[in-house]
Design a protein around this motif. Structure first.
Motif, PDB file in Angstrom:
ATOM      1  N   TRP A  70       7.734 -10.675  14.347  1.00 31.80           N
ATOM      2  CA  TRP A  70       8.652 -11.775  13.996  1.00 31.80           C
ATOM      3  C   TRP A  70       8.818 -12.734  15.174  1.00 31.80           C
ATOM      4  CZ3 TRP A  70      11.021 -14.259  10.197  1.00 31.80           C
ATOM      5  CH2 TRP A  70      12.192 -14.979  10.456  1.00 31.80           C
ATOM      6  N   ASP A  71       9.010 -12.180  16.378  1.00 29.76           N
ATOM      7  CA  ASP A  71       9.182 -13.041  17.565  1.00 29.76           C
ATOM      8  C   ASP A  71       7.919 -13.853  17.826  1.00 29.76           C
ATOM      9  OD1 ASP A  71      11.699 -12.091  17.925  1.00 29.76           O
ATOM     10  OD2 ASP A  71      11.151 -10.607  19.459  1.00 29.76           O
ATOM     11  N   ARG A  72       6.766 -13.212  17.596  1.00 28.87           N
ATOM     12  CA  ARG A  72       5.480 -13.849  17.885  1.00 28.87           C
ATOM     13  C   ARG A  72       5.149 -14.935  16.865  1.00 28.87           C
ATOM     14  NH1 ARG A  72       2.935  -9.064  18.516  1.00 28.87           N
ATOM     15  NH2 ARG A  72       2.236  -9.056  16.350  1.00 28.87           N
ATOM     16  N   ASP A  73       5.393 -14.629  15.574  1.00 27.66           N
ATOM     17  CA  ASP A  73       4.909 -15.523  14.518  1.00 27.66           C
ATOM     18  C   ASP A  73       5.792 -15.400  13.271  1.00 27.66           C
ATOM     19  OD1 ASP A  73       3.436 -17.098  12.813  1.00 27.66           O
ATOM     20  OD2 ASP A  73       1.500 -16.169  13.305  1.00 27.66           O
ATOM     21  N   PRO A  74       7.012 -15.985  13.329  1.00 21.56           N
ATOM     22  CA  PRO A  74       7.938 -15.808  12.198  1.00 21.56           C
ATOM     23  C   PRO A  74       7.375 -16.312  10.877  1.00 21.56           C
ATOM     24  CG  PRO A  74       8.922 -17.222  13.904  1.00 21.56           C
ATOM     25  CD  PRO A  74       7.596 -16.757  14.425  1.00 21.56           C
ATOM     26  N   ALA A  75       6.576 -17.385  10.901  1.00 27.05           N
ATOM     27  CA  ALA A  75       6.048 -17.927   9.637  1.00 27.05           C
ATOM     28  C   ALA A  75       5.055 -16.962   8.987  1.00 27.05           C
ATOM     29  CB  ALA A  75       5.390 -19.281   9.888  1.00 27.05           C
ATOM     30  N   LEU A  76       4.307 -16.230   9.814  1.00 28.40           N
ATOM     31  CA  LEU A  76       3.371 -15.252   9.258  1.00 28.40           C
ATOM     32  C   LEU A  76       4.144 -14.092   8.614  1.00 28.40           C
ATOM     33  CD1 LEU A  76       0.411 -14.264   8.949  1.00 28.40           C
ATOM     34  CD2 LEU A  76       0.719 -13.041  11.116  1.00 28.40           C
ATOM     35  N   VAL A  77       5.156 -13.613   9.314  1.00 25.21           N
ATOM     36  CA  VAL A  77       5.948 -12.491   8.788  1.00 25.21           C
ATOM     37  C   VAL A  77       6.707 -12.929   7.538  1.00 25.21           C
ATOM     38  CG1 VAL A  77       7.861 -10.927   9.312  1.00 25.21           C
ATOM     39  CG2 VAL A  77       6.104 -11.378  11.045  1.00 25.21           C
ATOM     40  N   TRP A  78       7.318 -14.111   7.575  1.00 27.29           N
ATOM     41  CA  TRP A  78       8.060 -14.606   6.403  1.00 27.29           C
ATOM     42  C   TRP A  78       7.103 -14.797   5.217  1.00 27.29           C
ATOM     43  CZ3 TRP A  78      12.909 -14.687   4.896  1.00 27.29           C
ATOM     44  CH2 TRP A  78      13.278 -15.507   3.817  1.00 27.29           C
ATOM     45  N   GLY A  79       5.917 -15.325   5.493  1.00 29.39           N
ATOM     46  CA  GLY A  79       4.926 -15.532   4.433  1.00 29.39           C
ATOM     47  C   GLY A  79       4.522 -14.213   3.788  1.00 29.39           C
ATOM     48  N   TRP A  80       4.375 -13.172   4.603  1.00 28.91           N
ATOM     49  CA  TRP A  80       3.984 -11.862   4.072  1.00 28.91           C
ATOM     50  C   TRP A  80       5.073 -11.304   3.160  1.00 28.91           C
ATOM     51  CZ3 TRP A  80       5.047  -6.476   5.933  1.00 28.91           C
ATOM     52  CH2 TRP A  80       4.230  -5.540   5.288  1.00 28.91           C
ATOM     53  N   ARG A  84       5.084 -10.534  -0.846  1.00 32.85           N
ATOM     54  CA  ARG A  84       5.460  -9.237  -1.408  1.00 32.85           C
ATOM     55  C   ARG A  84       6.592  -9.378  -2.426  1.00 32.85           C
ATOM     56  NH1 ARG A  84       6.613  -5.200   3.247  1.00 32.85           N
ATOM     57  NH2 ARG A  84       7.001  -3.857   1.461  1.00 32.85           N
ATOM     58  N   ALA A  85       7.580 -10.228  -2.098  1.00 33.79           N
ATOM     59  CA  ALA A  85       8.697 -10.413  -3.042  1.00 33.79           C
ATOM     60  C   ALA A  85       8.198 -11.031  -4.347  1.00 33.79           C
ATOM     61  CB  ALA A  85       9.778 -11.291  -2.408  1.00 33.79           C
ATOM     62  N   GLY A  86       7.293 -11.990  -4.228  1.00 37.24           N
ATOM     63  CA  GLY A  86       6.748 -12.620  -5.431  1.00 37.24           C
ATOM     64  C   GLY A  86       5.979 -11.619  -6.272  1.00 37.24           C
ATOM     65  N   HIS A  87       5.235 -10.756  -5.593  1.00 28.84           N
ATOM     66  CA  HIS A  87       4.460  -9.748  -6.307  1.00 28.84           C
ATOM     67  C   HIS A  87       5.384  -8.748  -7.018  1.00 28.84           C
ATOM     68  CE1 HIS A  87       1.315  -7.140  -7.430  1.00 28.84           C
ATOM     69  NE2 HIS A  87       1.657  -6.173  -6.601  1.00 28.84           N
ATOM     70  N   VAL A  88       6.453  -8.327  -6.340  1.00 25.89           N
ATOM     71  CA  VAL A  88       7.403  -7.380  -6.949  1.00 25.89           C
ATOM     72  C   VAL A  88       8.072  -8.016  -8.168  1.00 25.89           C
ATOM     73  CG1 VAL A  88       9.635  -6.235  -6.587  1.00 25.89           C
ATOM     74  CG2 VAL A  88       7.813  -6.005  -4.881  1.00 25.89           C
ATOM     75  N   ARG A  89       8.378  -9.309  -8.073  1.00 25.66           N
ATOM     76  CA  ARG A  89       9.042  -9.970  -9.214  1.00 25.66           C
ATOM     77  C   ARG A  89       8.203  -9.900 -10.478  1.00 25.66           C
ATOM     78  NH1 ARG A  89      11.169 -14.016  -5.758  1.00 25.66           N
ATOM     79  NH2 ARG A  89      13.390 -13.605  -5.466  1.00 25.66           N
ATOM     80  N   THR A  90       6.881  -9.929 -10.314  1.00 25.36           N
ATOM     81  CA  THR A  90       6.024  -9.900 -11.510  1.00 25.36           C
ATOM     82  C   THR A  90       5.675  -8.473 -11.924  1.00 25.36           C
ATOM     83  OG1 THR A  90       3.990 -10.048 -10.227  1.00 25.36           O
ATOM     84  CG2 THR A  90       4.985 -12.128 -10.928  1.00 25.36           C
ATOM     85  N   ALA A  91       6.042  -7.491 -11.106  1.00 25.76           N
ATOM     86  CA  ALA A  91       5.759  -6.089 -11.440  1.00 25.76           C
ATOM     87  C   ALA A  91       6.870  -5.527 -12.324  1.00 25.76           C
ATOM     88  CB  ALA A  91       5.648  -5.262 -10.162  1.00 25.76           C
ATOM     89  N   GLN A  92       6.560  -4.434 -13.017  1.00 20.96           N
ATOM     90  CA  GLN A  92       7.544  -3.798 -13.895  1.00 20.96           C
ATOM     91  C   GLN A  92       7.754  -2.355 -13.464  1.00 20.96           C
ATOM     92  OE1 GLN A  92       9.184  -5.530 -16.085  1.00 20.96           O
ATOM     93  NE2 GLN A  92       7.931  -7.336 -15.653  1.00 20.96           N
ATOM     94  N   PRO A  93       8.968  -1.819 -13.688  1.00 20.83           N
ATOM     95  CA  PRO A  93       9.175  -0.383 -13.439  1.00 20.83           C
ATOM     96  C   PRO A  93       8.160   0.419 -14.254  1.00 20.83           C
ATOM     97  CG  PRO A  93      11.261  -1.468 -14.005  1.00 20.83           C
ATOM     98  CD  PRO A  93      10.170  -2.482 -14.224  1.00 20.83           C
ATOM     99  N   ASN A  94       7.682   1.524 -13.689  1.00 22.32           N
ATOM    100  CA  ASN A  94       6.718   2.354 -14.417  1.00 22.32           C
ATOM    101  C   ASN A  94       7.434   3.525 -15.108  1.00 22.32           C
ATOM    102  OD1 ASN A  94       6.741   4.718 -12.623  1.00 22.32           O
ATOM    103  ND2 ASN A  94       5.769   3.350 -11.113  1.00 22.32           N
ATOM    104  N   ALA A  95       6.645   4.359 -15.782  1.00 19.51           N
ATOM    105  CA  ALA A  95       7.235   5.456 -16.558  1.00 19.51           C
ATOM    106  C   ALA A  95       8.034   6.415 -15.677  1.00 19.51           C
ATOM    107  CB  ALA A  95       6.127   6.209 -17.290  1.00 19.51           C
ATOM    108  N   GLY A  96       7.675   6.502 -14.405  1.00 14.23           N
ATOM    109  CA  GLY A  96       8.430   7.355 -13.482  1.00 14.23           C
ATOM    110  C   GLY A  96       9.827   6.803 -13.217  1.00 14.23           C
ATOM    111  N   HIS A  97       9.915   5.488 -12.963  1.00 15.45           N
ATOM    112  CA  HIS A  97      11.238   4.873 -12.770  1.00 15.45           C
ATOM    113  C   HIS A  97      12.107   5.094 -14.016  1.00 15.45           C
ATOM    114  CE1 HIS A  97       8.814   2.174  -9.987  1.00 15.45           C
ATOM    115  NE2 HIS A  97       9.840   2.446  -9.206  1.00 15.45           N
ATOM    116  N   HIS A  98      11.512   4.892 -15.191  1.00 17.10           N
ATOM    117  CA  HIS A  98      12.294   5.038 -16.425  1.00 17.10           C
ATOM    118  C   HIS A  98      12.734   6.496 -16.627  1.00 17.10           C
ATOM    119  CE1 HIS A  98      11.940   0.920 -17.682  1.00 17.10           C
ATOM    120  NE2 HIS A  98      10.633   0.955 -17.575  1.00 17.10           N
ATOM    121  N   ALA A  99      11.852   7.427 -16.294  1.00 14.54           N
ATOM    122  CA  ALA A  99      12.213   8.843 -16.466  1.00 14.54           C
ATOM    123  C   ALA A  99      13.397   9.210 -15.572  1.00 14.54           C
ATOM    124  CB  ALA A  99      11.007   9.732 -16.155  1.00 14.54           C
ATOM    125  N   LEU A 100      13.417   8.684 -14.352  1.00 14.78           N
ATOM    126  CA  LEU A 100      14.541   8.991 -13.451  1.00 14.78           C
ATOM    127  C   LEU A 100      15.841   8.398 -13.990  1.00 14.78           C
ATOM    128  CD1 LEU A 100      12.885   8.506  -9.946  1.00 14.78           C
ATOM    129  CD2 LEU A 100      13.549  10.669 -11.045  1.00 14.78           C
TER     130      LEU A 100
END
Ligand code: OAD
Length: 269
Positions: A70-80, A84-100
């Motif tokens: 983060w100190d070295r390259d905040p834009a790279l870390v923020w971009g990553w 990841r947040a964008g990818h999670v938003r399009t993902a769905q809970p799987n059968a394991g999450h539902h079973a729990l």
């Protein structure tokens, strides 16, 4: 085989009896919990179902998830983390999450997760602790003020390989002007105290612990199930591969989250 195609794993009677007899269960999950939702674990190759996943593959997650990165390259870390947040938003809970979530219908089931996604919550589980923070709770790196505007940030990075630019400048804090950072715990940082306390109490109060999809090598989180075993609380692991916790667990089942947890639910019926 039950439906002609899909093998249905057996859950040992001893495990079924333990879970049936437990009114309070704590679930301890790691990245493998979300693998069947298409979200990469930390120690396997990056997955993502989009061309950007392969592009991010040249960065080592363990090197991006540090205060030094983060100190070295905040834009790279923020971009990553934005990717990841964008990818999670399009993902769905799987059968394991539902079973729990279903397991909690007639007993207390508390989830303590190392995951920074929100798939347990979206499946309907009670998540009492995000030990390593959340992708969806960014805060000011200077004054700590929560940043409210992350949902409104445009995802304007190009999606094709030729123009891929991983860097996204972080927004600035509306209170002090500091850079907004991801709300996750990085290597070398302390765990959020209140999440740790809630996790600690839940583990101590539990009659059984279910561990799902963690390599069990990142401390202090991994100490929670280890300590439970020493205290005589049964620990049942679901993991398709041996982990550092397999040796200490009371029962270690070589089953994935989306196979093993629904099978446990069926066995309890
Ligand atoms: P890891 O990537 O270390 O381990 C994932 C585990 O999930 C492995 O043991 C896999 O065998 C298992 N696994 C893979 N697919 C699975 C499936 N479908 N069902 C069940 N299990 C499966 O992830 P974590 O243990 O969560 O910390 O890593 C712990 C911490 O290290 C993370 O929270 C993160 C990371 O660096 C921070 O960022 C602070």
């Amino acid at each position: 085989m039950t439906d002609g195609e899909t093998p249905r794993p057996d859950i040992p009677d001893a495990v079924v009896d333990l879970i049936r007899g437990a009114d309070w269960i704590t679930v301890f999950s790691g990245a493998g919990m979300s693998a069947e939702s298409g979200i990469a674990t930390f120690r396997d190759a990056q997955a993502g179902g989009r061309s950007q996943a392969a592009l991010w593959d040249r960065f080592d997650p363990a090197e991006l998830a540090t205060p030094e990165a983060w100190d070295r390259d905040p834009a790279l870390v923020w971009g990553w983390y934005r990717w990841r947040a964008g990818h999670v938003r399009t993902a769905q809970p799987n059968a394991g999450h539902h079973a729990l979530a279903d397991l909690g219908a007639n007993r207390t089931v508390m989830v303590v997760t190392q995951n920074v996604d929100d798939l347990h919550e979206r499946a309907g589980s009670d998540v009492i602790s995000h030990l390593h923070g959340s992708l969806f709770a960014p805060r000011c790196s200077v004054c700590g003020t929560p940043y409210e505007g992350v949902d409104a940030l445009p995802d304007d990075r190009p999606r094709d390989d030729s123009t891929f630019d991983p860097r996204v400048p972080p927004p600035t804090c509306r209170r002090c002007g500091g850079s907004v950072r991801p709300g996750v715990v990085w290597f070398g940082e302390a765990l959020p105290e209140s999440d740790w306390q809630r996790a600690d109490q839940a583990f101590r109060a539990s009659e059984a612990i279910i561990v799902v999809g963690t390599s069990g090598i990142v401390y202090p989180a991994a100490a929670l199930p280890e300590r439970a075993v020493r205290a005589g609380i049964p620990v049942i692991e679901f993991n398709p591969a041996p982990s550092a916790l397999s040796e200490v667990a009371t029962h270690s089942l070589r089953l994935s989250a989306a196979q093993g947890l629904p099978a446990l639910l069926r066995a309890l019926d």
